[in-house]
Design a protein around this motif. Sequence first.
Motif, short mmCIF file in Angstrom:
data_model
loop_
_atom_site.label_atom_id
_atom_site.label_comp_id
_atom_site.label_asym_id
_atom_site.label_seq_id
_atom_site.Cartn_x
_atom_site.Cartn_y
_atom_site.Cartn_z
N GLY A 2 0.80 -1.21 0.00
CA GLY A 2 0.00 0.00 0.00
C GLY A 2 0.84 1.26 0.00
O GLY A 2 2.07 1.23 -0.10
N ARG A 3 0.15 2.40 0.10
CA ARG A 3 0.81 3.69 0.09
C ARG A 3 0.94 4.21 1.52
O ARG A 3 0.01 4.08 2.32
CB ARG A 3 0.02 4.67 -0.77
CG ARG A 3 0.75 5.99 -1.02
CD ARG A 3 0.10 6.77 -2.13
NE ARG A 3 -1.24 7.23 -1.78
CZ ARG A 3 -2.01 7.95 -2.58
NH1 ARG A 3 -1.59 8.26 -3.79
NH2 ARG A 3 -3.21 8.34 -2.19
N VAL A 4 2.07 4.78 1.85
CA VAL A 4 2.30 5.32 3.19
C VAL A 4 1.37 6.50 3.44
O VAL A 4 1.18 7.36 2.57
CB VAL A 4 3.77 5.77 3.34
CG1 VAL A 4 3.99 6.48 4.68
CG2 VAL A 4 4.71 4.58 3.25
N PHE A 5 0.78 6.56 4.62
CA PHE A 5 -0.07 7.68 5.00
C PHE A 5 0.76 8.95 5.03
O PHE A 5 1.84 9.01 5.65
CB PHE A 5 -0.69 7.40 6.37
CG PHE A 5 -1.51 8.52 6.94
CD1 PHE A 5 -2.54 9.10 6.23
CD2 PHE A 5 -1.24 9.02 8.21
CE1 PHE A 5 -3.30 10.13 6.75
CE2 PHE A 5 -1.99 10.04 8.75
CZ PHE A 5 -3.01 10.60 8.02
N GLY A 6 0.26 9.99 4.36
CA GLY A 6 1.02 11.23 4.26
C GLY A 6 1.36 11.84 5.60
O GLY A 6 2.44 12.42 5.79
N GLY A 37 3.81 9.28 -3.96
CA GLY A 37 3.28 8.43 -2.91
C GLY A 37 4.37 7.49 -2.39
O GLY A 37 5.06 6.84 -3.18
N GLY A 38 4.54 7.43 -1.07
CA GLY A 38 5.51 6.51 -0.49
C GLY A 38 4.96 5.09 -0.43
O GLY A 38 3.74 4.89 -0.35
N ARG A 39 5.84 4.11 -0.46
CA ARG A 39 5.45 2.71 -0.42
C ARG A 39 5.54 2.18 1.01
O ARG A 39 6.55 2.38 1.68
CB ARG A 39 6.34 1.86 -1.33
CG ARG A 39 6.38 2.32 -2.77
CD ARG A 39 7.11 1.31 -3.65
NE ARG A 39 8.36 0.86 -3.06
CZ ARG A 39 9.51 1.52 -3.11
NH1 ARG A 39 9.55 2.72 -3.70
NH2 ARG A 39 10.59 1.01 -2.58
N CYS A 74 14.70 8.37 -4.40
CA CYS A 74 13.58 9.04 -5.07
C CYS A 74 12.86 9.93 -4.05
O CYS A 74 12.30 9.42 -3.08
CB CYS A 74 12.64 8.00 -5.64
SG CYS A 74 11.30 8.67 -6.62
N PRO A 75 12.89 11.26 -4.20
CA PRO A 75 12.22 12.13 -3.22
C PRO A 75 10.71 11.91 -3.21
O PRO A 75 10.08 11.80 -4.26
CB PRO A 75 12.55 13.55 -3.72
CG PRO A 75 13.71 13.39 -4.63
CD PRO A 75 13.57 12.03 -5.26
N ILE A 76 10.13 11.83 -2.02
CA ILE A 76 8.67 11.70 -1.90
C ILE A 76 8.06 12.90 -1.18
O ILE A 76 6.86 13.12 -1.27
CB ILE A 76 8.26 10.39 -1.19
CG1 ILE A 76 8.81 10.35 0.25
CG2 ILE A 76 8.73 9.18 -1.99
CD1 ILE A 76 8.30 9.14 1.04
N LEU A 77 8.89 13.68 -0.45
CA LEU A 77 8.36 14.85 0.26
C LEU A 77 9.47 15.84 0.53
O LEU A 77 10.60 15.46 0.87
CB LEU A 77 7.72 14.43 1.59
CG LEU A 77 7.21 15.57 2.49
CD1 LEU A 77 5.79 15.32 2.95
CD2 LEU A 77 8.11 15.73 3.73
N ASN A 78 9.16 17.12 0.35
CA ASN A 78 10.03 18.22 0.77
C ASN A 78 9.34 18.98 1.90
O ASN A 78 8.15 19.31 1.78
CB ASN A 78 10.29 19.21 -0.38
CG ASN A 78 11.19 18.62 -1.44
OD1 ASN A 78 11.97 17.72 -1.18
ND2 ASN A 78 11.09 19.14 -2.66
N LEU A 79 10.05 19.26 2.97
CA LEU A 79 9.47 19.97 4.11
C LEU A 79 10.42 21.07 4.58
O LEU A 79 11.63 20.85 4.65
CB LEU A 79 9.17 19.00 5.26
CG LEU A 79 8.62 19.59 6.56
CD1 LEU A 79 7.59 18.67 7.20
CD2 LEU A 79 9.75 19.87 7.57
N THR A 80 9.87 22.23 4.86
CA THR A 80 10.61 23.31 5.49
C THR A 80 9.93 23.63 6.81
O THR A 80 8.71 23.79 6.87
CB THR A 80 10.64 24.56 4.61
OG1 THR A 80 11.22 24.25 3.35
CG2 THR A 80 11.45 25.67 5.27
#
Length: 273
Positions: A2-6, A37-39, A74-80
């Motif tokens: 499935g996909r990791v919850f954001g 989407g993360g795995r 593979c980037p899945i999220l960028n956060l500042t």
Amino acid sequence: MGRVFGGQVLAQALQAAQASVTDGKTAHSLHAYFLRGGREGAPIKYRIARDFDGRSFANRRVVATQEGDDGMPCPILNLTASFQTPETGLEHEDAPMPDVVGPDDLRPDMEVRRETVEKLGDRLNDAQRALMLRPRAIEMRTHDKLHWMNSDPKPPRAHSWFRTVAPLPDDPALHRAVITYASDYTLLGTSALPHGLSWMRGELVGASLDHAIWFHRPIDEHTRADEWLLYATDSPWSGSGRGFNRGRIYNRRGDLVASVAQEGMMRKRKKRD
């Protein structure tokens, strides 16, 4: 797989940023973009950039990555995230807490989920049924009917109480991370309410695009993530395949604890011939 919850990736990225700030500053805001989407089950790595350390404020950037099919990161999220040394200042609040039923007089959402699965029966596939019934670390009790509870169009507003299912340690950074995690629940679904459609029933295709949080109060006995907090969400706009949503988080005293904003992809699922 499935996909990791954001919310999980958001919370872990914030924790990574918080762990790099050791001079007493606390997170007061974060802004993030979901890239892919993360795995589930695959490791996620968090790379931190220490962009700024000032007297009052500090800033961190975090990139969350997973290994792609080609073996490359593979980037899945960028956060500042922005941090501030605690201080006193001019105060006002112009967002009164909604007058809703308290959590003690509401049923747990998990009970409603079980009833919904029984009611829908064969209309849910195995994946949808598993998603509805999977155990959750956050207990929620909803004052209204969320998108998966109802197929009738209704105004784009929802109110849900939430807290962790078990007590947490006295770690303010952890409580901010858990609040961040929980803030991804119910938010995008608010923009689906006027249309009477639901991801759970397979009527929509969607994904979070970005997420922002502003923490307004320090973590104390009234703002802990293991005590009931009210999440009031609304959606002032949807269109162009996207839905925009806002959230306000209150403690039981009516204090505004945090504000949230998110835009997500929202498309009506095309019927297959």
